[in-house]
Design an enzyme around this catalytic site. Structure first.
Site, PDB file in Angstrom:
ATOM      1  N   ASP A   1       0.831  -1.205   0.000  1.00  0.00           N
ATOM      2  CA  ASP A   1       0.000   0.000   0.000  1.00  0.00           C
ATOM      3  C   ASP A   1       0.860   1.248   0.000  1.00  0.00           C
ATOM      4  O   ASP A   1       2.062   1.182   0.220  1.00  0.00           O
ATOM      5  CB  ASP A   1      -0.864   0.024   1.269  1.00  0.00           C
ATOM      6  CG  ASP A   1      -2.080  -0.864   1.126  1.00  0.00           C
ATOM      7  OD1 ASP A   1      -2.342  -1.324   0.011  1.00  0.00           O
ATOM      8  OD2 ASP A   1      -2.756  -1.081   2.151  1.00  0.00           O
TER       9      ASP A   1
ATOM     10  N   LYS B   1      -4.001   2.919  -2.658  1.00  0.00           N
ATOM     11  CA  LYS B   1      -5.247   3.619  -2.967  1.00  0.00           C
ATOM     12  C   LYS B   1      -5.155   4.984  -2.325  1.00  0.00           C
ATOM     13  O   LYS B   1      -4.774   5.109  -1.178  1.00  0.00           O
ATOM     14  CB  LYS B   1      -6.445   2.884  -2.356  1.00  0.00           C
ATOM     15  CG  LYS B   1      -6.628   1.524  -2.939  1.00  0.00           C
ATOM     16  CD  LYS B   1      -7.927   0.910  -2.510  1.00  0.00           C
ATOM     17  CE  LYS B   1      -8.054  -0.417  -3.216  1.00  0.00           C
ATOM     18  NZ  LYS B   1      -8.971  -1.321  -2.613  1.00  0.00           N
TER      19      LYS B   1
ATOM     20  N   GLY C   1      -0.731  -0.652   5.426  1.00  0.00           N
ATOM     21  CA  GLY C   1      -0.364   0.308   6.473  1.00  0.00           C
ATOM     22  C   GLY C   1      -1.085  -0.011   7.777  1.00  0.00           C
ATOM     23  O   GLY C   1      -2.201  -0.515   7.769  1.00  0.00           O
ATOM     24  N   GLY C   2      -0.420   0.259   8.894  1.00  0.00           N
ATOM     25  CA  GLY C   2      -1.063   0.081  10.197  1.00  0.00           C
ATOM     26  C   GLY C   2      -1.364  -1.374  10.477  1.00  0.00           C
ATOM     27  O   GLY C   2      -0.533  -2.255  10.257  1.00  0.00           O
ATOM     28  N   ASP C   3      -2.585  -1.619  10.951  1.00  0.00           N
ATOM     29  CA  ASP C   3      -3.046  -2.988  11.189  1.00  0.00           C
ATOM     30  C   ASP C   3      -3.945  -3.428  10.043  1.00  0.00           C
ATOM     31  O   ASP C   3      -4.658  -2.603   9.454  1.00  0.00           O
ATOM     32  CB  ASP C   3      -3.820  -3.052  12.512  1.00  0.00           C
ATOM     33  CG  ASP C   3      -4.311  -4.459  12.777  1.00  0.00           C
ATOM     34  OD1 ASP C   3      -3.511  -5.400  12.637  1.00  0.00           O
ATOM     35  OD2 ASP C   3      -5.506  -4.642  13.069  1.00  0.00           O
TER      36      ASP C   3
ATOM     37  N   THR D   1      -1.648  -0.222  14.728  1.00  0.00           N
ATOM     38  CA  THR D   1      -2.577   0.661  14.021  1.00  0.00           C
ATOM     39  C   THR D   1      -2.240   2.133  14.289  1.00  0.00           C
ATOM     40  O   THR D   1      -1.585   2.468  15.281  1.00  0.00           O
ATOM     41  CB  THR D   1      -4.031   0.339  14.418  1.00  0.00           C
ATOM     42  OG1 THR D   1      -4.899   1.043  13.530  1.00  0.00           O
ATOM     43  CG2 THR D   1      -4.345   0.729  15.853  1.00  0.00           C
ATOM     44  N   ALA D   2      -2.696   2.998  13.367  1.00  0.00           N
ATOM     45  CA  ALA D   2      -2.372   4.427  13.477  1.00  0.00           C
ATOM     46  C   ALA D   2      -2.805   5.008  14.828  1.00  0.00           C
ATOM     47  O   ALA D   2      -2.109   5.855  15.398  1.00  0.00           O
ATOM     48  CB  ALA D   2      -3.031   5.194  12.339  1.00  0.00           C
TER      49      ALA D   2
ATOM     50  N   MET E   1      -9.195   8.577   8.341  1.00  0.00           N
ATOM     51  CA  MET E   1      -9.646   8.996   7.006  1.00  0.00           C
ATOM     52  C   MET E   1     -10.683  10.117   7.058  1.00  0.00           C
ATOM     53  O   MET E   1     -11.665  10.081   6.328  1.00  0.00           O
ATOM     54  CB  MET E   1     -10.272   7.806   6.258  1.00  0.00           C
ATOM     55  CG  MET E   1      -9.283   6.768   5.822  1.00  0.00           C
ATOM     56  SD  MET E   1     -10.061   5.462   4.867  1.00  0.00           S
ATOM     57  CE  MET E   1     -10.988   4.606   6.117  1.00  0.00           C
TER      58      MET E   1
END
Ligand code: SAH
Length: 276
Positions: free
Chosen positions: A36, A59, A91-93, A121-122, A173
Protein backbone atom coordinates in the site's frame (compact mmCIF):
# COMPACT_ATOMS: atom_id res chain seq x y z
CA UNK A 1 2.72 -26.92 -9.25
CA UNK A 2 2.37 -26.45 -5.52
CA UNK A 3 0.30 -23.51 -4.48
CA UNK A 4 2.13 -20.62 -2.91
CA UNK A 5 0.90 -18.73 0.11
CA UNK A 6 -0.27 -15.22 0.89
CA UNK A 7 0.78 -13.40 4.04
CA UNK A 8 -1.45 -10.45 4.81
CA UNK A 9 0.67 -8.28 7.09
CA UNK A 10 0.42 -4.90 8.80
CA UNK A 11 3.43 -2.61 8.37
CA UNK A 12 2.62 -0.26 11.24
CA UNK A 13 1.85 3.45 11.03
CA UNK A 14 5.14 4.87 9.72
CA UNK A 15 8.21 4.42 11.88
CA UNK A 16 9.85 1.37 10.26
CA UNK A 17 10.94 0.09 13.67
CA UNK A 18 7.29 -0.57 14.49
CA UNK A 19 7.14 -3.45 12.01
CA UNK A 20 6.64 -6.79 13.77
CA UNK A 21 9.46 -9.32 13.70
CA UNK A 22 7.12 -11.85 12.12
CA UNK A 23 6.28 -9.50 9.24
CA UNK A 24 10.00 -8.73 8.77
CA UNK A 25 10.80 -12.47 8.58
CA UNK A 26 8.22 -13.04 5.89
CA UNK A 27 9.34 -9.98 3.92
CA UNK A 28 12.86 -11.43 3.82
CA UNK A 29 11.51 -14.67 2.32
CA UNK A 30 8.90 -13.17 -0.03
CA UNK A 31 8.97 -13.65 -3.81
CA UNK A 32 6.41 -10.92 -4.37
CA UNK A 33 5.31 -8.01 -2.17
CA UNK A 34 2.11 -6.09 -2.89
CA UNK A 35 2.30 -2.89 -0.90
CA UNK A 36 0.00 0.00 0.00
CA UNK A 37 0.95 3.67 -0.15
CA UNK A 38 1.12 4.16 3.63
CA UNK A 39 4.07 1.83 4.09
CA UNK A 40 7.49 3.26 4.90
CA UNK A 41 9.96 3.08 1.98
CA UNK A 42 12.57 2.15 4.54
CA UNK A 43 10.72 -1.09 5.30
CA UNK A 44 10.68 -1.95 1.61
CA UNK A 45 14.39 -1.20 1.24
CA UNK A 46 15.57 -2.86 4.42
CA UNK A 47 13.68 -6.14 4.60
CA UNK A 48 12.76 -7.24 1.09
CA UNK A 49 15.19 -9.40 -0.88
CA UNK A 50 16.65 -7.77 -4.01
CA UNK A 51 15.27 -10.68 -6.02
CA UNK A 52 11.70 -10.08 -4.91
CA UNK A 53 9.20 -8.19 -7.00
CA UNK A 54 7.60 -5.18 -5.30
CA UNK A 55 4.25 -4.06 -6.69
CA UNK A 56 2.64 -0.79 -5.57
CA UNK A 57 -1.10 -1.27 -5.27
CA UNK A 58 -1.99 1.76 -3.18
CA UNK A 59 -5.25 3.62 -2.97
CA UNK A 60 -5.55 7.33 -2.52
CA UNK A 61 -9.11 7.75 -3.60
CA UNK A 62 -9.43 11.47 -2.82
CA UNK A 63 -6.58 12.20 -5.22
CA UNK A 64 -8.19 10.04 -7.87
CA UNK A 65 -5.39 7.46 -7.85
CA UNK A 66 -6.48 4.03 -6.99
CA UNK A 67 -5.64 0.46 -7.74
CA UNK A 68 -8.90 -1.38 -8.37
CA UNK A 69 -9.46 -4.09 -5.78
CA UNK A 70 -10.05 -6.65 -8.57
CA UNK A 71 -6.50 -6.09 -9.81
CA UNK A 72 -5.09 -6.62 -6.35
CA UNK A 73 -7.15 -9.80 -6.02
CA UNK A 74 -5.99 -10.92 -9.44
CA UNK A 75 -2.31 -10.40 -8.59
CA UNK A 76 -2.67 -12.25 -5.28
CA UNK A 77 -4.25 -15.27 -6.95
CA UNK A 78 -1.95 -15.29 -9.97
CA UNK A 79 1.28 -15.19 -7.97
CA UNK A 80 0.09 -17.67 -5.35
CA UNK A 81 -1.03 -20.07 -8.10
CA UNK A 82 2.46 -19.78 -9.54
CA UNK A 83 3.81 -21.15 -6.27
CA UNK A 84 5.09 -17.81 -4.95
CA UNK A 85 5.26 -16.59 -1.38
CA UNK A 86 3.31 -13.33 -1.56
CA UNK A 87 3.30 -10.70 1.19
CA UNK A 88 0.36 -8.31 1.03
CA UNK A 89 1.60 -5.37 3.07
CA UNK A 90 -0.89 -2.86 4.44
CA UNK A 91 -0.36 0.31 6.47
CA UNK A 92 -1.06 0.08 10.20
CA UNK A 93 -3.05 -2.99 11.19
CA UNK A 94 -4.68 -5.22 8.60
CA UNK A 95 -8.01 -5.53 10.34
CA UNK A 96 -8.77 -1.81 10.56
CA UNK A 97 -10.05 0.14 7.56
CA UNK A 98 -7.96 -2.08 5.31
CA UNK A 99 -10.34 -3.87 2.96
CA UNK A 100 -9.11 -7.24 4.15
CA UNK A 101 -12.43 -9.04 3.67
CA UNK A 102 -12.31 -8.81 -0.13
CA UNK A 103 -8.85 -10.33 -0.17
CA UNK A 104 -9.68 -13.09 2.32
CA UNK A 105 -12.75 -14.00 0.31
CA UNK A 106 -10.81 -14.31 -2.92
CA UNK A 107 -8.08 -16.39 -1.25
CA UNK A 108 -10.71 -18.66 0.28
CA UNK A 109 -12.55 -19.18 -2.98
CA UNK A 110 -9.30 -20.04 -4.78
CA UNK A 111 -8.15 -22.42 -2.06
CA UNK A 112 -4.98 -20.38 -1.40
CA UNK A 113 -3.39 -20.79 2.04
CA UNK A 114 -2.83 -17.58 3.96
CA UNK A 115 -1.69 -16.07 7.25
CA UNK A 116 -2.66 -12.79 8.88
CA UNK A 117 -0.07 -10.76 10.80
CA UNK A 118 -1.21 -7.77 12.86
CA UNK A 119 0.42 -4.36 12.77
CA UNK A 120 0.48 -1.31 15.03
CA UNK A 121 -2.58 0.66 14.02
CA UNK A 122 -2.37 4.43 13.48
CA UNK A 123 -4.41 5.09 16.64
CA UNK A 124 -1.88 3.22 18.79
CA UNK A 125 1.05 4.81 16.99
CA UNK A 126 -0.38 8.31 17.38
CA UNK A 127 -1.37 7.66 21.00
CA UNK A 128 2.19 6.63 21.87
CA UNK A 129 4.17 9.20 19.86
CA UNK A 130 1.82 12.05 20.83
CA UNK A 131 1.54 10.90 24.47
CA UNK A 132 -2.23 10.60 24.49
CA UNK A 133 -3.07 7.36 26.34
CA UNK A 134 -6.43 6.48 24.85
CA UNK A 135 -8.06 5.01 27.96
CA UNK A 136 -6.15 6.86 30.69
CA UNK A 137 -7.70 6.02 34.06
CA UNK A 138 -10.15 8.59 35.32
CA UNK A 139 -10.55 10.19 31.91
CA UNK A 140 -11.92 7.48 29.66
CA UNK A 141 -12.83 3.82 29.93
CA UNK A 142 -13.20 3.02 26.25
CA UNK A 143 -12.09 4.05 22.81
CA UNK A 144 -13.94 4.07 19.51
CA UNK A 145 -12.17 3.76 16.18
CA UNK A 146 -14.29 5.55 13.63
CA UNK A 147 -14.24 7.00 10.16
CA UNK A 148 -16.17 9.86 8.59
CA UNK A 149 -14.77 9.76 5.10
CA UNK A 150 -18.24 10.24 3.69
CA UNK A 151 -21.07 12.02 5.35
CA UNK A 152 -23.67 9.25 5.28
CA UNK A 153 -21.61 7.03 7.60
CA UNK A 154 -22.74 8.82 10.76
CA UNK A 155 -26.40 9.76 11.24
CA UNK A 156 -27.88 12.48 13.48
CA UNK A 157 -28.61 10.22 16.43
CA UNK A 158 -25.11 8.79 16.39
CA UNK A 159 -23.59 12.31 16.34
CA UNK A 160 -25.63 13.12 19.44
CA UNK A 161 -24.33 10.02 21.14
CA UNK A 162 -20.74 10.68 20.03
CA UNK A 163 -20.92 14.20 21.46
CA UNK A 164 -22.12 12.86 24.80
CA UNK A 165 -20.02 9.76 25.36
CA UNK A 166 -16.92 9.80 27.54
CA UNK A 167 -15.29 7.26 25.24
CA UNK A 168 -12.23 8.56 23.42
CA UNK A 169 -13.02 9.04 19.73
CA UNK A 170 -10.43 8.36 17.06
CA UNK A 171 -11.31 9.28 13.50
CA UNK A 172 -9.44 7.68 10.58
CA UNK A 173 -9.65 9.00 7.01
CA UNK A 174 -11.50 12.11 8.10
CA UNK A 175 -9.13 15.03 7.36
CA UNK A 176 -11.23 16.26 4.46
CA UNK A 177 -14.47 16.13 6.43
CA UNK A 178 -12.99 17.61 9.61
CA UNK A 179 -14.91 20.92 9.45
CA UNK A 180 -18.20 19.04 9.28
CA UNK A 181 -17.12 16.58 11.97
CA UNK A 182 -16.32 19.47 14.35
CA UNK A 183 -19.57 21.20 13.42
CA UNK A 184 -21.61 18.08 14.24
CA UNK A 185 -19.96 17.54 17.63
CA UNK A 186 -20.11 21.20 18.71
CA UNK A 187 -23.74 21.54 17.57
CA UNK A 188 -24.52 18.52 19.70
CA UNK A 189 -22.91 20.25 22.70
CA UNK A 190 -19.72 18.27 23.21
CA UNK A 191 -18.11 19.11 26.58
CA UNK A 192 -15.49 21.89 26.05
CA UNK A 193 -13.13 19.99 28.36
CA UNK A 194 -12.76 17.41 25.65
CA UNK A 195 -9.99 18.54 23.34
CA UNK A 196 -9.11 17.52 19.81
CA UNK A 197 -5.66 16.39 18.65
CA UNK A 198 -4.99 16.58 14.93
CA UNK A 199 -2.09 14.20 14.40
CA UNK A 200 -0.40 14.34 10.99
CA UNK A 201 2.05 11.65 9.88
CA UNK A 202 2.20 10.02 13.31
CA UNK A 203 5.38 8.16 14.30
CA UNK A 204 7.32 9.52 11.29
CA UNK A 205 10.06 12.17 11.37
CA UNK A 206 7.41 14.56 10.02
CA UNK A 207 4.91 14.00 12.85
CA UNK A 208 2.90 17.11 13.68
CA UNK A 209 0.45 17.30 16.58
CA UNK A 210 -1.94 20.16 17.14
CA UNK A 211 -4.19 20.21 20.20
CA UNK A 212 -7.16 22.57 20.19
CA UNK A 213 -10.63 23.05 21.58
CA UNK A 214 -13.27 21.98 19.09
CA UNK A 215 -14.91 25.34 19.74
CA UNK A 216 -11.78 27.18 18.51
CA UNK A 217 -11.40 25.11 15.34
CA UNK A 218 -10.94 27.27 12.27
CA UNK A 219 -11.49 25.38 9.02
CA UNK A 220 -9.49 27.97 7.06
CA UNK A 221 -6.41 27.43 9.19
CA UNK A 222 -6.68 23.66 9.04
CA UNK A 223 -7.17 23.07 5.36
CA UNK A 224 -3.63 21.95 4.59
CA UNK A 225 -3.37 18.76 6.54
CA UNK A 226 -0.74 16.40 5.23
CA UNK A 227 -1.86 12.83 4.58
CA UNK A 228 -2.15 10.68 6.62
CA UNK A 229 -3.93 12.52 9.41
CA UNK A 230 -5.75 11.10 12.40
CA UNK A 231 -8.01 12.92 14.84
CA UNK A 232 -8.33 12.05 18.53
CA UNK A 233 -11.08 13.63 20.63
CA UNK A 234 -11.65 13.35 24.37
CA UNK A 235 -10.43 14.38 27.81
CA UNK A 236 -7.33 12.22 27.37
CA UNK A 237 -6.07 14.70 24.78
CA UNK A 238 -5.30 17.07 27.68
CA UNK A 239 -2.41 14.76 28.61
CA UNK A 240 -0.46 15.55 25.44
CA UNK A 241 0.96 18.85 26.66
CA UNK A 242 2.13 17.31 29.93
CA UNK A 243 3.72 14.12 28.58
CA UNK A 244 4.71 14.90 25.00
CA UNK A 245 8.13 13.52 24.16
CA UNK A 246 8.31 14.12 20.39
CA UNK A 247 8.53 17.68 19.07
CA UNK A 248 6.74 18.79 15.90
CA UNK A 249 9.17 18.54 13.02
CA UNK A 250 9.53 19.08 9.29
CA UNK A 251 6.26 20.98 8.90
CA UNK A 252 4.63 20.43 5.53
CA UNK A 253 7.05 17.71 4.39
CA UNK A 254 5.69 14.40 3.19
CA UNK A 255 6.96 11.14 4.66
CA UNK A 256 4.87 8.92 2.41
CA UNK A 257 5.28 9.75 -1.26
CA UNK A 258 2.00 10.49 -3.03
CA UNK A 259 0.90 7.67 -5.28
CA UNK A 260 1.36 9.55 -8.54
CA UNK A 261 4.94 8.41 -9.17
CA UNK A 262 4.44 4.89 -7.94
CA UNK A 263 1.22 4.29 -9.80
CA UNK A 264 3.02 4.51 -13.15
CA UNK A 265 5.14 1.52 -12.29
CA UNK A 266 2.05 -0.29 -11.17
CA UNK A 267 0.15 0.53 -14.36
CA UNK A 268 2.87 -1.13 -16.41
CA UNK A 269 2.61 -4.23 -14.27
CA UNK A 270 -1.16 -4.29 -14.65
CA UNK A 271 -0.80 -4.13 -18.41
CA UNK A 272 1.52 -7.13 -18.23
CA UNK A 273 -1.03 -9.00 -16.19
CA UNK A 274 -3.84 -8.27 -18.59
CA UNK A 275 -1.77 -9.25 -21.61
CA UNK A 276 -0.42 -12.45 -20.08
N1 SAH B 1 -5.03 0.02 8.46
C1 SAH B 1 -4.60 1.34 8.85
C2 SAH B 1 -5.63 2.40 8.51
C3 SAH B 1 -5.83 2.58 7.02
S1 SAH B 1 -6.97 3.86 6.65
C4 SAH B 1 -4.27 1.34 10.33
O1 SAH B 1 -4.55 0.37 11.03
O2 SAH B 1 -3.69 2.33 10.79
C5 SAH B 1 -5.89 5.22 6.38
C6 SAH B 1 -6.04 6.22 7.50
O3 SAH B 1 -5.30 5.81 8.64
C7 SAH B 1 -5.49 7.60 7.18
O4 SAH B 1 -6.43 8.37 6.47
C8 SAH B 1 -5.26 8.16 8.56
O5 SAH B 1 -6.46 8.61 9.14
C9 SAH B 1 -4.81 6.93 9.33
N2 SAH B 1 -3.34 6.84 9.39
C10 SAH B 1 -2.57 5.86 8.90
N3 SAH B 1 -1.27 6.08 9.19
C11 SAH B 1 -1.23 7.25 9.87
C12 SAH B 1 -0.19 8.02 10.43
N4 SAH B 1 1.08 7.66 10.37
N5 SAH B 1 -0.52 9.20 11.05
C13 SAH B 1 -1.80 9.59 11.13
N6 SAH B 1 -2.82 8.90 10.61
C14 SAH B 1 -2.55 7.74 10.01
Amino acid sequence: MNKGKVIIAGAGPGDPDLLTIRAAKYLQQADVVLTDRLVSDEILKKYISVNAEIIFVGKQCRRGHSTPQEFINHLLVMHANNGKLVVRLKGGDVSLFANILDELTVLESNGIPFEIIPGVTAASGAAAYAAIPLTARGLSTAVRLLTYYKSDIVDDNYWKELAQTNDTLVFYMSAETLPDLVYQLTCNGIDPEKLMAIVQQATTPCQHVQVISLYDFDANKNNKLVSPTLVIIGKVVNLHQRFKWVENNNAGKYYFAPLTGKIKKQAVILEDVIVS
